[in-house]
Design a protein around this motif. Structure first.
Motif, PDB file in Angstrom:
ATOM      1  N   PHE B   3      -4.247  13.817  -3.345  1.00  0.00           N
ATOM      2  CA  PHE B   3      -3.733  14.069  -2.047  1.00  0.00           C
ATOM      3  C   PHE B   3      -4.662  13.404  -0.973  1.00  0.00           C
ATOM      4  N   ASN B   6      -5.258   9.579  -1.038  1.00  0.00           N
ATOM      5  CA  ASN B   6      -4.160   8.872  -0.562  1.00  0.00           C
ATOM      6  C   ASN B   6      -4.153   8.734   0.843  1.00  0.00           C
ATOM      7  N   THR B   7      -3.907   7.585   1.359  1.00  0.00           N
ATOM      8  CA  THR B   7      -3.748   6.982   2.767  1.00  0.00           C
ATOM      9  C   THR B   7      -2.806   8.027   3.590  1.00  0.00           C
ATOM     10  N   VAL B   8      -1.739   8.192   3.064  1.00  0.00           N
ATOM     11  CA  VAL B   8      -0.640   9.116   3.482  1.00  0.00           C
ATOM     12  C   VAL B   8      -0.984  10.449   3.507  1.00  0.00           C
ATOM     13  N   GLY B   9      -1.891  10.959   2.448  1.00  0.00           N
ATOM     14  CA  GLY B   9      -2.200  12.291   2.504  1.00  0.00           C
ATOM     15  C   GLY B   9      -3.334  12.753   3.480  1.00  0.00           C
ATOM     16  N   ARG B  10      -4.157  11.743   3.627  1.00  0.00           N
ATOM     17  CA  ARG B  10      -5.235  11.982   4.751  1.00  0.00           C
ATOM     18  C   ARG B  10      -4.449  12.045   5.972  1.00  0.00           C
TER      19      ARG B  10
END
Lengths: 254, 190, 637
Positions: B3, B6-10
């Motif tokens: 998570f 991942n660019t979206v997770g961060r």
């Protein structure tokens, strides 16, 4: 019309580039932007020099090949219009025009205005499809899709993969491109089976290719010649969160 | 922890921690005007410590992932355009890293000043400190001008129609906060 | 030589099943030992490469664009036909077959067309499963629209971007195989030669368009999916990069070129605005569903459209073809448009255009509905012309659009060269002398998804894998030939640019081998084209070198081939002393100006064999038999 062009010239990926000035004379307002460049190139060739290299193919705004930043805006000043569909009537006689390639680390310049966009292909290769094999599928009407969902899927899949979103993004992110494919397939029942895995692997591939992170500038949407909206990025984010709860299997199939 | 890789997770971590701090700022402002200590909160002491812990964690994560994202974004760009026009982005969005760093410095100063009383000078007495507070608050609110609305986009909590409404509301909230805080500085100086 | 299409015997509807039963198979374990080259990544190429890769073959895929998502299939707007009969309006496989053969003016092969009609239904199923967002009705079922040359609604569509959506589906399938490692992709690579070993196709020579490197690839079979040659007219609706090079160079290696004179002129394109014009833009034929075509009844009437009263308008398609009206097939509509313009009734300042008017439809269904159906087309029209078609009628004029002719193939899509398969627009097989709208997408995908996977196995099963490597002398010679030709183009250093030659060739072809052809004009073309070719080889100016990306060099090679191919086209048109479909010979027409077909003498496929650039090519004939449809005069009245 007479115009002064400042065009990015670069011999190869490793060479240093610079802006070169050209005079475009006797340009008809009925010409498309690329026809204007054709005319300038004819002159350059007759002068015994190498013409400006630029990508183009269908010249009807659908293949996504053309890729120029014109006066600081990918695809130029007219909204929702690719370079090939941009016509000279949008420019003022006597003005100057800056023409540059897409600039992003993931898009190395090949020559002049031509860049290598294969990174976008690799994002799709990571999982931007439904893993159906040829044959053995049910009748087309066996699975119903609501008119609204089909419409939304179509809105998202109108992306032509030109990369203007990346060129416009202050972060060099390909999030709008990635989101359009994630949304297209997530809106359809056929695409939902792999939705959780897809959003994870595609976003990871995006980072691996050297694209930046999305920080919601929305410049991508403003530059997109096909009107792909940042709402699709919100949809991608929702899909990503949902994927975490689903405990998506992350490994690529062998 | 895929998570966090991942660019979206961060981005979600940055958004959530940022929004937590923004919510804190709202309560902080309300607290300045209506002293909560005078109200009857049950067990206010442990609640404060819980909040402080959450804020510390948020501050750390937000700063870490924010700077990491910025460094990556910087790397993702090559050479500047000779001419580049921005169409939809804002000054606030483009300067998030600088307003963020300034806000961080300001918050640390503010904590040293008020919470830990390491710095004794108060803005009531010292013009320089008052100026520092004004700059710091401007940075915080500039950061929130982009940040509050951005949170909803990152969480996907918007729709075709609500996106523009939320964006406006976020900007409005940032301006309100600025007005509220700056009033305290100005009123106490006058 | 009399050619044999090798169609299976037996009843029409059982031929394909019968053939499938006869075809040899390659076992799963053996498949990976075979290598297949697929050139082109449009609908036919992408679907073929994806399917063959998925089956387990080693596939090398080539395209000259930077990505396989950009083949010109992407520009197809209107739709794709299938005999689903979802609207319950009397459609059937037989009717689709019948309409296609009739639309092609009885110059296509019955068995091929029937198979195409059969497979059309599988294509729709396949594409829906891939996530192609076809238009749906409010209950969630697939929607259909009607198209030229048909009296039923059998066209499936995704707004005005059906080709794009189908190609993205195939591109997705291809991407999946690239990821899986079964397909190796070579973008920005152009095929410049076909390599034969012992008379069989075993590889190709290509130029890497980025590095300029000339390389060879060997394989056990080669599939050409390289599209059509309408750019021989210079101005056409094809992409700038569309060319005849791959098929023409295969022809020079011995593959027969069939019916090159069968080209389609599309009636609804945006008229030319000036000499600078680089391409013509198509407005989907689907517009004719709601648009009415008219010209002023008075010659040279220069009033703006809205000032011409209803009584002074001539809705000439509705008048001449009451049965089909504005939906008359493309060749018929195009010719009618050209005729009224030639007679001086044309609209607009140039007089080269007719009105396509949506006023009635706007009144009938409202602006919203029209916008939903054709929104993107109206936008495109406005961008190019600066005119709003909601307020004033569009102006349209015919433009070269599609090539029905192509390399000759048998029922298995194999050319006369064993191991060389030709798919999609690049072959000649299914559309006869005229293609109906929404049938090109159908053919590309039928060939790639459902035919080639079966038929190629039959060839491979009879060959030993890895027969020759690229170190074979034949490959070496091929590379040398390509390099010599490239150097030759670069060394001329003349005074005229490649574009100037292409424009001149286009003018010769449009005037003499265009919509209406005559013996006199064709003979003129046969004189002018070789002259222009000779001048090209002495006076062309190709700047730069062959050692890096050089777009002028790419164009020069393609125009050089067009300059040779144009002659073949004119020769074929001159041979065909009849009018049929897109081929209209002024000498052969009915008293009312309709096409006069000659089934007695020309009911055959003309397949040409190369015999040296200065010699006349040799003609081979494949007789066409019509056992299931009565060979009748085509009437759309």
């Amino acid at each position: 019309m007479n115009l002064t062009l400042f065009v990015w010239r670069q011999k190869g990926p490793a060479e240093k580039g610079r802006l070169e000035q050209f005079n475009a004379k006797d340009i008809s307002p009925e010409m498309s932007f690329l026809e204007m460049l054709d005319t300038v190139n004819e002159g350059i060739i007759k002068d015994g020099k190498e013409p400006i290299a630029f990508d183009h193919d269908c010249r009807e705004g659908i293949c996504g090949m053309c890729s120029q930043v014109i006066n600081g805006v990918p695809h130029g000043p007219q909204e929702k219009t690719t370079v090939c569909q941009l016509h000279m009537r949008n420019f003022k006689d006597g003005g100057s025009i800056y023409i540059e390639p897409w600039r992003a680390r993931a898009f190395p310049v090949i020559k002049d205005l031509i860049v290598d966009r294969s990174a976008l292909d690799r994002i799709i290769q990571a999982g931007g499809y439904i893993s159906v094999h040829t044959g053995g599928v049910p009748d087309a009407n066996a699975v119903l899709v609501s008119n609204d969902d089909a419409d939304a899927a179509m809105d998202a899949s109108e992306c032509i993969g030109c990369g203007a979103c990346v060129a416009a993004c202050p972060n060099g992110s390909a999030m709008l491109f990635t989101a359009s494919k994630v949304t297209h397939l997530a809106m359809l029942p056929q695409g939902q089976v792999e939705a959780a895995r897809r959003v994870c692997v595609m976003t990871e591939a995006m980072t691996q290719e050297g694209f930046g992170n999305c920080s919601n500038h929305y410049e991508c949407q403003a530059a997109c010649p096909k009107g792909i909206r940042v709402q699709f990025i919100a949809k991608l984010n929702r899909e990503f969160i949902r994927a975490q709860f689903k405990g998506a299997r992350r490994e690529s199939p062998q | 922890m895929r998570f966090l890789e991942n660019t979206v997770g961060r981005k979600i971590v940055i958004a959530v921690t940022g929004q937590l701090m923004a919510v804190f700022a709202i309560f902080h402002l309300l607290g300045n005007y209506f002293n909560p200590y005078s109200m009857k909160f049950p067990d206010i002491g442990s609640f404060i410590w819980l909040a402080r812990l959450a804020m510390l964690l948020s501050f750390g994560l937000h700063t870490f992932f924010g700077i990491q994202a910025e460094l990556e974004n910087h790397k993702a760009r090559t050479g500047p355009y000779a001419l580049k026009k921005s169409i939809s982005t804002t000054f606030a969005a483009k300067t998030m890293i600088w307003s963020g760093i300034l806000s961080g410095v300001f918050i640390i100063f503010h904590l040293l000043n008020f919470t830990f009383s390491v710095i004794d000078e108060s803005f009531q007495d010292n013009y320089a400190v008052a100026l520092g507070y004004t700059i710091g608050l401007s940075a915080v609110c500039l950061h929130l001008y982009h940040g509050i609305a951005s949170f909803f986009q990152t969480m996907g909590w918007n729709s075709e129609k609500s996106l523009s409404v939320i964006t406006m509301a976020g900007k409005g909230m940032a301006l309100l906060l600025f007005a509220g805080f700056i009033c305290i500085v100005v009123l106490n100086r006058v | 030589m009399i050619l044999d299409g090798k169609c299976p015997s037996g009843p029409l509807s059982e031929k394909w099943d019968k053939r499938c039963r006869e075809l040899k198979l390659v076992s799963p374990a053996n498949k990976r030992r075979y290598k297949i080259i697929v050139v082109g990544a449009g609908l036919a190429g992408a679907s073929a490469a994806a399917t063959l890769g998925e089956l387990g073959y080693n596939v090398e895929a080539f395209c000259c664009q930077d990505s396989p998502r950009r083949g010109h299939s992407i520009a197809a707007q209107g739709g794709i036909n299938a005999a689903k009969n979802y609207p319950n309006d009397g459609d059937s496989i037989f009717r689709l077959f019948h309409d296609t053969v009739k639309g092609g003016d009885f110059r296509s092969r019955e068995a091929n067309v029937y198979r195409l009609a059969m497979l059309s239904n599988n294509i729709i199923d396949q594409c829906v499963a891939q996530g192609v967002p076809f238009a749906r009705d409010y209950a969630g079922y697939l929607d259909n629209r009607s198209f030229g040359g048909a009296q039923v609604s059998r066209t499936f569509y995704a707004r005005g971007q059906t080709g794009q959506q189908l190609l993205l589906g195939a591109y997705g399938a291809l991407s999946r195989q690239i990821k899986a490692g079964s397909v190796r992709l070579h973008p920005r690579t152009e095929m410049l030669d076909l390599v034969l070993i012992d008379g069989e196709a075993k590889g190709i020579t290509v130029r890497d368009l980025v590095t300029g490197k000339i390389e060879s690839y060997s394989a056990d079979a080669v599939c050409l999916c390289t599209g059509g040659y309408a750019n021989v007219f210079n101005l056409s609706t094809n992409a700038m990069g569309s060319n005849v090079t791959a098929t023409y160079r295969a022809y020079k290696k011995g593959a027969f070129f069939a019916n090159p004179c069968f080209t389609q002129i599309h009636p609804t394109c945006i008229p030319v605005s000036g000499d600078h014009q680089s391409k013509l833009t198509l407005m989907s034929e689907s517009l004719r569903n709601d648009g009415r075509v008219w010209v002023p009844k008075m010659k040279g009437d220069k009033r703006p459209a809205h000032e011409v009263p209803e009584a002074e308008r001539d809705y000439f398609l509705e008048r001449r073809y009451p049965g089909y009206g504005n939906l008359a097939p493309r060749d018929i509509a195009s010719r009618a448009v050209k005729e009224v313009c030639d007679e001086g009734f044309g609209a607009g300042s140039s007089g080269r255009g007719v009105y396509l008017d949506f006023a009635d439809a706007l009144k009938r269904v409202g602006k919203e509905k029209i916008k939903e159906r054709y929104g993107n087309l109206f936008e495109m029209y406005e961008k190019i012309t600066g005119e709003d078609a909601f307020k004033q009628p569009m102006r349209i004029y015919p433009a070269p659009h599609y090539a029905m002719g192509g390399l000759w193939v048998d029922y298995d899509l194999q050319s006369n060269i064993p191991g060389l398969f030709v798919l999609g627009e690049a072959n000649f097989s299914d559309h006869g002398a005229n293609r109906l709208g929404a049938s090109a997408l159908m053919q590309g995908l039928a060939d790639g998804y459902f035919i080639i996977p079966y038929t190629i196995a039959d060839y491979l099963a009879r060959t030993t894998p890895g027969k020759a490597g690229t170190d074979n002398p034949e490959f070496k010679k091929s590379r040398e030939d390509v390099e010599t030709f490239t150097k030759k183009l670069l060394s001329v250093k003349g005074r005229k640019t490649v574009n100037e030659f292409h424009r001149e060739l286009g003018r010769i072809m449009w005037d003499n081998v265009g919509m209406t052809r005559s013996e006199e004009g064709l003979k003129r073309a046969l004189k002018l084209v070789p002259e222009l070719r000779a001048e090209f080889l002495e006076n062309v100016k190709v700047p730069g070198s062959g050692a890096d990306l050089n777009q002028e060099l790419e164009k020069a090679g393609r125009v050089a081939d067009f300059l040779e191919f144009a002659e073949l086209m004119a020769r074929d048109a001159l041979l065909r002393n009849e009018s049929c479909g897109g081929h209209f010979r002024a000498e052969y027409q009915m008293p009312d100006g309709e096409a006069k077909r000659d089934d007695e003498n020309f009911c055959y496929v003309a397949a040409w064999e190369f015999s040296g650039i200065d010699n006349a090519p040799e003609l081979h004939k494949e007789p066409l038999k019509f056992e299931n449809i009565e060979l009748a005069a085509r009437s759309y009245k």
